[in-house]
Design a protein around this motif. Structure first.
Motif, PDB file in Angstrom:
ATOM      1  N   THR A  22      56.833  36.301  20.849  1.00  0.00           N
ATOM      2  CA  THR A  22      58.245  35.933  20.683  1.00  0.00           C
ATOM      3  C   THR A  22      58.467  35.205  19.361  1.00  0.00           C
ATOM      4  OG1 THR A  22      58.456  35.732  23.092  1.00  0.00           O
ATOM      5  CG2 THR A  22      60.183  34.712  21.751  1.00  0.00           C
ATOM      6  N   ILE A  23      57.539  34.317  19.025  1.00  0.00           N
ATOM      7  CA  ILE A  23      57.637  33.561  17.776  1.00  0.00           C
ATOM      8  C   ILE A  23      57.450  34.488  16.566  1.00  0.00           C
ATOM      9  CG2 ILE A  23      56.532  31.763  16.379  1.00  0.00           C
ATOM     10  CD1 ILE A  23      55.823  30.374  19.067  1.00  0.00           C
TER      11      ILE A  23
ATOM     12  N   ARG B 259      49.015  32.861  26.485  1.00  0.00           N
ATOM     13  CA  ARG B 259      50.244  32.506  25.752  1.00  0.00           C
ATOM     14  C   ARG B 259      50.688  33.609  24.784  1.00  0.00           C
ATOM     15  NH1 ARG B 259      47.635  27.380  25.549  1.00  0.00           N
ATOM     16  NH2 ARG B 259      46.926  27.772  23.404  1.00  0.00           N
TER      17      ARG B 259
ATOM     18  N   LYS C  51      52.602  36.145  25.123  1.00  0.00           N
ATOM     19  CA  LYS C  51      54.034  36.457  25.156  1.00  0.00           C
ATOM     20  C   LYS C  51      54.822  35.472  24.292  1.00  0.00           C
ATOM     21  CE  LYS C  51      57.907  37.327  28.270  1.00  0.00           C
ATOM     22  NZ  LYS C  51      58.364  37.358  29.681  1.00  0.00           N
ATOM     23  N   THR C  52      54.463  34.192  24.404  1.00  0.00           N
ATOM     24  CA  THR C  52      55.126  33.163  23.590  1.00  0.00           C
ATOM     25  C   THR C  52      54.862  33.386  22.103  1.00  0.00           C
ATOM     26  OG1 THR C  52      54.849  31.589  25.405  1.00  0.00           O
ATOM     27  CG2 THR C  52      55.336  30.668  23.239  1.00  0.00           C
TER      28      THR C  52
END
Length: 563
Positions: A33-34, A27, A29-30
């Motif tokens: 992004t956050i 996770r 990448k997520t």
């Protein structure tokens, strides 16, 4: 920035469960992004660098996922590249290989200045590292760096050649493997001046695994050179490898021979390589001989008919007559004989090849027999009607009835169908029909089921007239045999035929009164199948009677058919 995303990652990485850690890494990448680009550079990347001593599964996931967060550090990728460099130097093979793969992918997006100032220095650094794991990774990265290396190309070439002469066999193996990819980005002049001499040395390596890997690299090089260049540079080296002292190298060469022939072209194969292939067919090692026979089919279109007749066919004859060979050799020989027919021509195949076919069908080994029987359809294309001699038909009849091996009996039935497709209805009706019909009374269900499956193919070839004139009388005749299994097989066959109600009614009425419940049950299933494509309302009374049957399963399927 949302600090809770990073905190959650740290919490999950601290878990005792490997799958929780791996899922959290996937996770990334997520999370990136956050967090945003700035937090990724200042907080996430330093934290990820501390995970270098985690379990192999976590590190593999990290090597995979780092590519996903490259866009967030694109302007200053040094920390990301540095972490991948560390992963590329680890002992765990899967982690190391994935790190190299990710680095190679990222290199495509790097700016020219990042290639020169960051990527190439990393490649050169791990190529000179003390641990051999890093040097193995360097072999894979040089090809990625080379196209945009500019003035550094010579250094990269020299470093690659240096790695290919390493004392550590694993590094040499890695260099030979990566030579295929490196050759595709290298200038042709350096292929000839650097790579081919390097391969010449590696083809004499003390490790037979290194010599084996040279074959695949040579194939790649040959694809990049012209016919004349191959004749001058590649061919001599290939001939040396084809005669290697290790049977493992010769085995791999035999396996790859069709690809070698394609890379060098028909002319070179015909004039120079064919002798090497013949030697492989003669090899003392059974595994080499077996693999060469396996490669024969894909090699034949590179060889003229004259060469096949004078060089290849005599070897096949000697293999068939040599009773000392293990069955696996003759098994592959039987398969090769079927493919050989088209290359030999009709007259040669009829006079010289058919005696070999008869010998292999009569062989003691079941797998040899099966392979030869399965190949009869291919031979029929070349030999034609002359193939169906009385002696061959007699053998096939005996095998279809009396062979204790059900796989062989099934092969005979299927072969009858294949031959019918090639030679037509007259030959089938005259020579093969009685052999084919033996599946109805076979004691093994697999043979009977295969026979029923092939009925559709036979009917397409022979037409409805054959069904009425030949098949239906046969079904009516054998239906009245005592064995209820035969009656069930007849009913299954009935479902494959396009008959009128009148033509099938007699057998249906008999089956409805059968003493064996399984026969009545199968009748219900067959009537439902026939009813889905034909109007059988005139036989509804039969199903209504079966719906009152004493057997509950018969009642169930009769009611299902009525619906």
């Amino acid at each position: 920035m949302d600090p809770s995303a990073l905190d959650l990652l740290k919490e999950e990485i601290g878990s005792d469960e490997i799958y929780v850690k791996v899922n959290s890494i996937h996770r990334l990448k997520t999370i990136a992004t956050i967090l945003g680009s700035e937090a990724v550079k200042q907080q996430l990347m330093p934290y990820l660098a501390t995970l270098i001593h985690e379990d192999e599964e976590v590190l593999f996931a990290l090597a995979q996922s780092l590519g996903d967060i490259y866009p967030f550090v694109q302007q200053t990728p040094s920390s990301l590249l540095s972490l991948l460099e560390s992963l590329a130097g680890l002992d765990e093979t899967v982690v190391r290989e994935q790190a190299v793969k990710t680095l190679s992918e990222i290199s495509k997006s790097l700016s020219d200045s990042d290639i020169s100032n960051l990527f190439i220095p990393i490649v050169m650094k791990i190529a000179a590292a003390e641990n051999f794991s890093s040097r193995i990774s360097a072999c894979g990265l040089i090809a990625a760096a080379y196209p945009r290396a500019g003035a550094m190309r010579e250094k990269l070439r020299n470093k690659f050649l240096e790695l290919s002469h390493e004392d550590t066999p694993m590094v040499r193996r890695a260099a030979v493997i990566e030579m295929r990819r490196f050759s595709r980005v290298l200038e042709k002049a350096f292929l000839v001046s650097d790579i081919i001499p390097d391969l010449r040395n590696l083809a004499q390596d003390e490790q037979d695994q290194v010599r084996t890997l040279c074959i695949d690299s040579l194939i790649e090089v040959a694809k990049l050179l012209s016919k004349e260049e191959n004749k001058l540079h590649t061919l001599p080296l290939i001939l040396v490898i084809g005669d290697d002292k290790s049977w493992k190298v010769r085995y791999h060469f035999a396996q790859k021979f069709p690809v070698v022939a394609e890379a060098l072209g028909r002319d070179i194969t015909e004039s120079s390589l064919i002798q090497t292939f013949v030697q492989l067919l003669r090899d003392n090692e059974a595994d080499v001989k077996t693999t060469a026979l396996d490669s024969l089919k894909s090699t034949l279109h590179f060889i003229s008919r004259d060469r096949v007749q004078t060089l290849v066919f005599p070897i096949i004859e000697s293999i068939v007559s040599d009773n000392s060979l293990p069955p696996k050799v003759k098994k592959n020989c039987a398969a090769a004989v079927a493919d050989l027919g088209a290359s030999l021509g009709k007259d040669f195949a009829s006079s010289k090849l058919m005696p070999i076919v008869m010998s292999l069908i009569n062989d003691e080994n079941i797998d040899v027999k099966i392979n030869m029987v399965q190949g009869l359809g291919k031979l029929a294309v070349t030999v034609g009607n002359d193939m169906m001699t009385p002696s061959l038909c007699s053998i096939l009849m005996t095998l279809s009835k009396d062979s204790p091996q059900w796989r062989l009996r099934e092969s005979v039935i299927r072969s009858c169908v294949t031959i019918c497709k090639q030679l037509g209805d007259e030959i089938f009706t005259r020579s093969l029909q009685d052999i084919y019909f033996n599946f109805f009374i076979d004691p093994v269900s697999e043979v009977r089921n295969s026979g029923v499956e092939t009925l559709t193919e036979i009917i397409i070839e022979l037409g409805d007239e054959w069904v009425i004139a030949e098949l239906l009388p046969k079904l009516q005749d054998i239906y009245h045999q005592r064995n209820f299994i035969t009656r069930i097989t007849v009913l299954h066959a009935l479902s494959k035929l396009n008959l009128t109600v009148d033509q099938m009614s007699t057998m249906i009425y008999f089956a409805a009164k059968d003493n064996v419940p399984n026969v009545r049950l199968v009748l219900c299933k067959v009537m439902k199948e026939i009813g889905s494509r034909t109007d059988i309302s005139s036989l509804k009374n039969v199903l209504q009677e079966l719906a009152k049957d004493a057997d509950k399963d018969v009642r169930y399927y009769a009611l299902a058919a009525l619906r």
